[in-house]
Motif scaffolding. Structure first.
Motif, PDB file in Angstrom:
ATOM      1  N   THR A  90       0.964  -1.265  -0.037  1.00 50.46           N
ATOM      2  CA  THR A  90      -0.006   0.118  -0.101  1.00 50.46           C
ATOM      3  C   THR A  90       0.946   1.306  -0.155  1.00 50.46           C
ATOM      4  N   VAL A  91       0.168   2.283  -0.530  1.00 43.42           N
ATOM      5  CA  VAL A  91       1.059   3.784  -0.421  1.00 43.42           C
ATOM      6  C   VAL A  91      -0.134   4.587   0.445  1.00 43.42           C
ATOM      7  N   SER A  92       0.522   5.735   0.976  1.00 43.62           N
ATOM      8  CA  SER A  92      -0.260   6.857   1.507  1.00 43.62           C
ATOM      9  C   SER A  92       0.269   8.167   0.731  1.00 43.62           C
ATOM     10  N   ARG A  93      -0.886   8.602   0.193  1.00 39.86           N
ATOM     11  CA  ARG A  93      -0.355  10.072  -0.523  1.00 39.86           C
ATOM     12  C   ARG A  93      -1.435  11.158  -0.178  1.00 39.86           C
ATOM     13  N   ILE A  94      -0.941  12.265   0.241  1.00 40.52           N
ATOM     14  CA  ILE A  94      -1.890  13.686  -0.020  1.00 40.52           C
ATOM     15  C   ILE A  94      -2.207  14.081  -1.157  1.00 40.52           C
ATOM     16  N   HIS A  95      -3.562  13.987  -1.549  1.00 40.75           N
ATOM     17  CA  HIS A  95      -3.872  14.471  -2.741  1.00 40.75           C
ATOM     18  C   HIS A  95      -5.179  15.397  -2.712  1.00 40.75           C
ATOM     19  N   PHE A  96      -5.558  16.159  -3.492  1.00 41.27           N
ATOM     20  CA  PHE A  96      -6.738  16.803  -3.509  1.00 41.27           C
ATOM     21  C   PHE A  96      -7.856  16.177  -4.289  1.00 41.27           C
ATOM     22  N   ILE A  97      -9.020  16.261  -4.063  1.00 37.65           N
ATOM     23  CA  ILE A  97     -10.170  15.796  -4.968  1.00 37.65           C
ATOM     24  C   ILE A  97     -10.893  17.032  -5.428  1.00 37.65           C
ATOM     25  N   GLU A  98     -11.243  17.422  -6.539  1.00 36.04           N
ATOM     26  CA  GLU A  98     -12.081  18.603  -6.909  1.00 36.04           C
ATOM     27  C   GLU A  98     -13.074  18.021  -8.039  1.00 36.04           C
ATOM     28  N   CYS A  99     -14.374  18.295  -7.742  1.00 34.54           N
ATOM     29  CA  CYS A  99     -15.448  18.010  -8.469  1.00 34.54           C
ATOM     30  C   CYS A  99     -15.036  19.009  -9.808  1.00 34.54           C
TER      31      CYS A  99
END
Lengths: 449, 449
Positions: A163-172
């Motif tokens: 597994t990996v953990s990453r900080i990402h935004f999500i935008e509609c």
């Protein structure tokens, strides 16, 4: 930081200092006795001593009520909750935006968000048929179609992979959609609150596809959710094999129900709807599947004002996946006006689906003059980036704007540029430079210039 | 990742694939008709066809119940909550550890935590007089003592200063304290759950001290909380002016009540108790204040077994602020045993109060042989760092250990080294290498070797 004082005005409160300054490690036992002594002394005195004079000079320290009694026992809430004083910090709907509340949006209160992590309770929500209550023990992910070994995976199977953990935004892609024709909603929560940024934990999709063995003719994925809308999108294989994740964790804990519990796709930097929630099925195909949500919806109808682009009128962009560079000033904003003149730190959020933010410029005069903002803290790939700029407000009207530039050189456009290229019939991908007008009263309103 | 298959065993489920594979965007209208047709066909046939054979070959897709009906309306919870299936993922107390639940500990369920962010609902809690319910509009921070301009700040005043957001761990020095004399608690949540890691937002303390103007003789701070314990510690000026923050934000939202709402100190990398919660007062002093919690408590009573250190017997370390390099394997662990033989990814957490983690080694044989683990994701200053190592479990007993090394070269010690230096009368700062024994059954227990 300069040498100038930030809160010189608070020094007028310094007369309180003495009253608060005595160390009070055992105030429960000491305070009543001291208070009693002072009352007796006052009663015995023939001089008239006002109560306030006694208070300032000799009364026990000004101990707040909550320090005089024991607090709530430890682990009163085994799963902790916000303070009751934060009850106003919640997601909100725009009642007129959608026909009902099953297929609707809960917007993140961006004015109240610090840093680059959105807490799970406030991450924006966009559902097409409500939130299903999925039993993770019964949930399955099937990978089939143009593969050598079709597989069905339990949640336990999936969690055994690296597994990996990453900080990402999500935008509609519909974020700021209400603003195409002019300011519609006078609140940051609604102009920009269809984006959030979390630490996501999951398995790189390429590992799962490797397990299934994609056949050479497999060029696309059909990704389907287990909600009643069977929300689905086509994902090209190059994205699937790049940084796409099959995610089960959000900010350290399990995904929240409204974020796809127990399993979602995450296509970093792409339209939020391609990060299929409640993921149940990935079919490898040779062509896109042209589902409802990528034909009638999530396409960009064109009506460009540019005469050189008249051939595009009535046509639409499809598969416009990448969320382009965008930014917004989160303080000041309508929810966070200026209360008095003085020195402030303006700050905001910038992001791009193409990579990292390179820099952010700020204008105080509606886009005539620009000044480079400071980027604060971590600057990560496809992730919210914080920026700030000090300014001194003397009570004048200001038109404040931020303009993000990505590491690929793409510059956030003006409304004029965007409308020239597309007209105002697009719903999605409004990443125009946003303007807040600061009035002389310090109130902030949304305007377009 | 190697080419070897991770979940070959799931291929036995492939007979389910066909039944699930039809696209089902409109299953509500199609499914009943198809089912009816198949029932009629079976009834008409003179051949005996088993129900299961029909199911596998021809029955409609196996649509889960939650996909057949609309889910919960959007924004059912304006402040979102975890799935009901995650009800077991909570902080827990050890009933015998403290005399009552007012001065006690709620431990983070580390076995269930992914990545490096601890969600606010699960961040460990250590209170000395319960959790006060503080009204942020009434809360004040006073900075006084050896300063030129004593000041009293409201929350609004504080938020006007430049802020920073940083991801840091907090660890109570009593973490793993129960283990000094041998394994006491057979659960990762209790052996190591007095640490959490969040994104904290606040004002660098040096800005506030600059505002107050520290006099040359001001070498220490007395920091006091607004709880009924007036929890307080002495902080040397060099730390105050270095990376110490006055924090109001936690993972994007306001501090949680049990984390010091509305304001706490954060002394990154130092004993958690020095990050005074519910911060109300900072007095600049010339000497340490020698408060109860830094004399009778949070000191390390020595009884070294090393004959060369017999002069230290009966003495104690005081102001042992820095949390030394430490690590623990979070999978497998007692809460997350191995259910069958095969390939797995062992993973865990490492941290050091001295800076960044340099590397982590893993032993499968109780410390005889070591293999370097992979560091996963972000490696940040005074922050949890994730590590992992693939291993293939063939059903044998294993003694698994992790050993962290900081960028300063400090290596996490063995229990033998720690006891030689200090004996077993210390309560705090147990950062010994921890051992999990994997039994032949796959169950995991805590042992010391």
């Amino acid at each position: 930081m300069t040498d100038k004082k930030w809160v010189a005005e608070v020094n007028e409160k310094n007369q309180e200092t003495k009253a608060l300054s005595t160390k009070i490690p055992h105030q429960e036992t000491q305070a009543p006795e001291r208070r009693k002594f002072l009352k007796q002394a006052a009663a015995l005195s023939t001089a008239v001593v006002s109560a306030s004079a006694i208070a300032a000079e000799n009364l026990p320290p000004n101990v707040p009520d909550w320090q005089k009694t024991l607090g709530s026992p430890v682990n009163t809430n085994p799963y902790g909750l916000p303070s009751k004083y934060e009850a106003d910090v919640v997601r909100r709907r725009v009642p007129w935006l959608t026909a009902d509340s099953i297929a609707s949006v809960g917007f993140t209160p961006l004015a109240e968000i610090n840093g680059i992590i959105t807490p799970n309770g406030l991450a924006f929500e966009r559902d097409h048929a409500g939130v299903p209550a999925i039993d993770p023990n019964q949930h399955r992910l099937m990978i089939h179609g143009l593969v050598k070994n079709p597989i069905i995976l339990t949640m336990q199977d999936i969690k055994r992979f690296p597994t990996v953990s990453r900080i990402h935004f999500i935008e509609c892609p519909a974020n700021s959609a209400m603003e195409w024709k002019g300011p519609q909603v006078g609140r940051l929560q609604f102009t920009h609150g269809m984006t959030s940024c979390c630490e996501w934990t999951g398995v790189p999709l390429k590992y799962l596809l490797d397990e299934a063995g994609v056949k050479p003719e497999g060029k696309w994925l059909y990704a389907e959710g287990a909600d009643a809308a069977s929300m689905s999108r086509s994902i090209p294989m190059h994205k699937a094999l790049d940084d796409t994740l099959v995610v089960f964790g959000q900010n350290g804990e399990a995904l929240r129900p409204e974020q796809g519990y127990p399993l979602r796709l995450l296509t970093p930097g792409w339209e939020g709807n391609t990060s299929i929630k409640w993921l149940r099925r990935l079919e490898v195909t040779s062509e896109p599947s042209y589902q409802r949500e990528e034909t009638s919806k999530y396409t960009d109808l064109l009506n460009p004002k540019d005469p050189d682009k008249s051939n595009l009128i009535g046509k639409a962009y499809m598969f416009s996946w990448i969320m382009e560079a965008k930014s917004v000033i989160t303080f000041p904003c309508p929810e966070k006006p200026l209360k008095k003149q003085g020195k402030y730190v303006m700050n905001g959020l910038a992001w791009t689906g193409s990579g990292k933010i390179k820099y952010v410029d700020i204008s105080l005069d509606g886009g005539i003059n620009w000044k480079q903002a400071e980027l604060n803290g971590l600057v990560l790939d496809k992730c919210w980036t914080r920026f700030s700029l000090e300014f001194d407000w003397k009570g004048e009207e200001l038109l404040i704007q931020s303009r993000a530039t990505g590491e690929d050189g793409y510059v956030q456009p003006t409304y004029a540029q965007l409308r020239k290229a597309r007209g105002v019939t697009s719903i999605y991908h409004n990443n125009a430079i946003h303007t807040w007008k600061i009035n002389k009263s310090g109130e902030v309103e949304s305007v377009q210039i």
